[in-house]
Design a protein around this motif. Structure first.
Motif, PDB file in Angstrom:
ATOM      1  N   TYR A 147       3.533   5.693  -1.434  1.00  8.50           N
ATOM      2  CA  TYR A 147       2.227   5.016  -1.430  1.00  8.50           C
ATOM      3  C   TYR A 147       1.136   5.941  -0.878  1.00  8.50           C
ATOM      4  O   TYR A 147       0.048   6.037  -1.435  1.00  8.50           O
ATOM      5  CB  TYR A 147       2.277   3.741  -0.585  1.00  8.50           C
ATOM      6  CG  TYR A 147       2.794   2.525  -1.331  1.00  8.50           C
ATOM      7  CD1 TYR A 147       1.917   1.608  -1.897  1.00  8.50           C
ATOM      8  CD2 TYR A 147       4.152   2.290  -1.467  1.00  8.50           C
ATOM      9  CE1 TYR A 147       2.375   0.486  -2.580  1.00  8.50           C
ATOM     10  CE2 TYR A 147       4.636   1.172  -2.146  1.00  8.50           C
ATOM     11  CZ  TYR A 147       3.740   0.273  -2.699  1.00  8.50           C
ATOM     12  OH  TYR A 147       4.201  -0.824  -3.379  1.00  8.50           O
ATOM     13  N   HIS A 172      -5.658  -5.078  -2.394  1.00 10.33           N
ATOM     14  CA  HIS A 172      -4.671  -4.262  -3.111  1.00 10.33           C
ATOM     15  C   HIS A 172      -4.209  -4.990  -4.378  1.00 10.33           C
ATOM     16  O   HIS A 172      -4.183  -4.414  -5.472  1.00 10.33           O
ATOM     17  CB  HIS A 172      -3.489  -3.990  -2.164  1.00 10.33           C
ATOM     18  CG  HIS A 172      -2.376  -3.196  -2.766  1.00 10.33           C
ATOM     19  ND1 HIS A 172      -2.166  -1.866  -2.470  1.00 10.33           N
ATOM     20  CD2 HIS A 172      -1.407  -3.549  -3.644  1.00 10.33           C
ATOM     21  CE1 HIS A 172      -1.109  -1.439  -3.151  1.00 10.33           C
ATOM     22  NE2 HIS A 172      -0.621  -2.453  -3.869  1.00 10.33           N
ATOM     23  N   GLU A 173      -3.876  -6.273  -4.230  1.00 13.14           N
ATOM     24  CA  GLU A 173      -3.352  -7.028  -5.384  1.00 13.14           C
ATOM     25  C   GLU A 173      -4.440  -7.306  -6.426  1.00 13.14           C
ATOM     26  O   GLU A 173      -4.176  -7.251  -7.626  1.00 13.14           O
ATOM     27  CB  GLU A 173      -2.713  -8.339  -4.914  1.00 13.14           C
ATOM     28  CG  GLU A 173      -1.524  -8.161  -3.975  1.00 13.14           C
ATOM     29  CD  GLU A 173      -0.381  -7.362  -4.592  1.00 13.14           C
ATOM     30  OE1 GLU A 173      -0.239  -7.370  -5.823  1.00 13.14           O
ATOM     31  OE2 GLU A 173       0.350  -6.722  -3.831  1.00 13.14           O
ATOM     32  N   GLU A 195      -0.340   2.107  -8.029  1.00 15.91           N
ATOM     33  CA  GLU A 195      -0.254   1.882  -6.577  1.00 15.91           C
ATOM     34  C   GLU A 195      -1.280   2.730  -5.821  1.00 15.91           C
ATOM     35  O   GLU A 195      -1.894   2.273  -4.862  1.00 15.91           O
ATOM     36  CB  GLU A 195       1.157   2.195  -6.055  1.00 15.91           C
ATOM     37  CG  GLU A 195       2.239   1.238  -6.550  1.00 15.91           C
ATOM     38  CD  GLU A 195       1.970  -0.227  -6.180  1.00 15.91           C
ATOM     39  OE1 GLU A 195       1.064  -0.513  -5.387  1.00 15.91           O
ATOM     40  OE2 GLU A 195       2.691  -1.093  -6.737  1.00 15.91           O
ATOM     41  N   HIS A 237      -4.784  -4.331  -8.641  1.00 18.23           N
ATOM     42  CA  HIS A 237      -3.772  -4.279  -9.714  1.00 18.23           C
ATOM     43  C   HIS A 237      -4.205  -5.146 -10.891  1.00 18.23           C
ATOM     44  O   HIS A 237      -4.028  -4.789 -12.050  1.00 18.23           O
ATOM     45  CB  HIS A 237      -2.422  -4.807  -9.220  1.00 18.23           C
ATOM     46  CG  HIS A 237      -1.648  -3.810  -8.399  1.00 18.23           C
ATOM     47  ND1 HIS A 237      -1.544  -2.483  -8.739  1.00 18.23           N
ATOM     48  CD2 HIS A 237      -0.906  -3.966  -7.264  1.00 18.23           C
ATOM     49  CE1 HIS A 237      -0.789  -1.862  -7.833  1.00 18.23           C
ATOM     50  NE2 HIS A 237      -0.401  -2.738  -6.928  1.00 18.23           N
TER      51      HIS A 237
HETATM   52 ZN   LIG Z   1       0.844  -2.617  -5.311  1.00 18.13          ZN
END
Ligand SMILES: [Zn+2]
Length: 306
Positions: A239, A163-164, A184, A167
């Motif tokens: 989310y 997930h990170e 997100e 980004h």
């Molecule tokens: Zn995030």
């Protein structure tokens, strides 16, 4: 930066993984990086020593204990090599998969992103306080760097890292203008798919999961949210629905979705970016909301998986 043959990184991921996974748990007490582990490099010998203000705050916690290393796209700051090695394998894996899915050529990018790997909860809590993070944050992306907590006691670390890293790829190639829901939503969408692939490559049965929505926020309202909701239930809905909307639009037209994302990152209004990506497919917000709400009510809807 050198160009690589596409099969090589994947093979090296597998070979490093097999070494890491075969290590007995007891060996974690020692430094077991060995030949294929992440080599330790002194801070002064890193090729990219660009530590941000938040990075300085991290390195000021137990300053004598941090170690350093680097791979093709990342610099790592860590406490133990056996924790950092699998992180480095995953980070490169996610980076390549997500950049490829987004149609981005990474070979010209020479600066590295920094990943700060915390282990014990007390250090992480101290960092959260310094960085004014919300207590539930398991990892953050800031100005192209990642700050994460990895507990070496747990075998499965989940998809926080994926997930990170997503980004980070979005920030690197689309800049800071991508709206919150899209940032997100895409990070959830990409990490669900890539994590399942990553697990399957290690011989674990894994299917990407995207559950039906319990609540529905009209798209124009979701897209206008500039800050996270305050209530835990609302955060979950935010989310989940953002992920579903990305999945829905990607499944509708994958190249169109990338045009839509370019438009959104350049400050387009939602309607303008939709028009660029999908032409007249969504003639009005009513059309989009109707089709999307139907799609979002399904438990798992196969889309264009990363
Ligand atoms: Zn995030």
């Amino acid at each position: 930066m050198k160009k690589r043959r596409s099969a090589q990184p994947f093979l090296s991921v597998l070979s490093v993984l097999s070494v890491v996974l075969c290590l007995p748990l007891l060996a974690q007490e020692e430094d077991v990086r060995g030949l294929q582990g992440l080599p330790e490099v002194s801070f002064d010998n890193l090729t990219d020593k660009n530590v941000t203000t938040l990075g300085q705050a991290a390195l000021a916690i137990r300053p004598a204990d941090w170690k350093h290393g680097e791979t093709a796209n990342f610099v790592y700051h860590f406490f133990h090599g056996f924790v950092a090695t699998p992180v480095s394998v995953e980070a490169e894996y996610y980076y390549r998969v997500v950049a490829k899915t987004l149609g981005k050529d990474t070979s010209q990018w020479e600066r590295k992103s920094h990943i700060y790997i915390f282990e014990n909860p007390a250090d992480w809590a101290e960092f959260q306080k310094k960085a004014s993070l919300d207590p539930w944050t398991g990892g953050i992306h800031s100005q192209g760097d990642l700050f994460i907590q990895r507990n070496p006691r747990y075998k499965f670390k989940g998809r926080t890292l994926g997930h990170e890293v997503t980004h980070l790829v979005i920030y690197r190639f689309f800049g800071p203008g991508v709206p919150l829901w899209l940032n997100e939503g895409y990070a959830e969408y990409a990490s669900i798919g890539a994590y399942a692939n990553f697990q399957r490559a290690r011989g674990f049965a894994a299917r990407p999961q995207s559950a039906a929505l319990a609540q529905f926020i009209p798209v124009e309202k979701l897209a206008a949210m500039a800050v996270y909701p305050e209530q835990p239930d609302d955060i979950r809905t935010f989310y989940a629905e953002s992920e579903k909307l990305v999945r829905f639009l990607s499944a509708e037209n994958a190249p169109g979705f990338l045009l839509f994302m370019e438009g959104m990152s350049h400050g387009n209004r939602l309607e303008t970016a939709l028009q660029k990506g999908f032409g007249s497919r969504f003639a009005s917000m009513t059309d989009l909301n109707r089709d999307f709400e139907k799609y979002a009510a399904q438990d798992f809807a196969p889309g264009a998986m990363p």
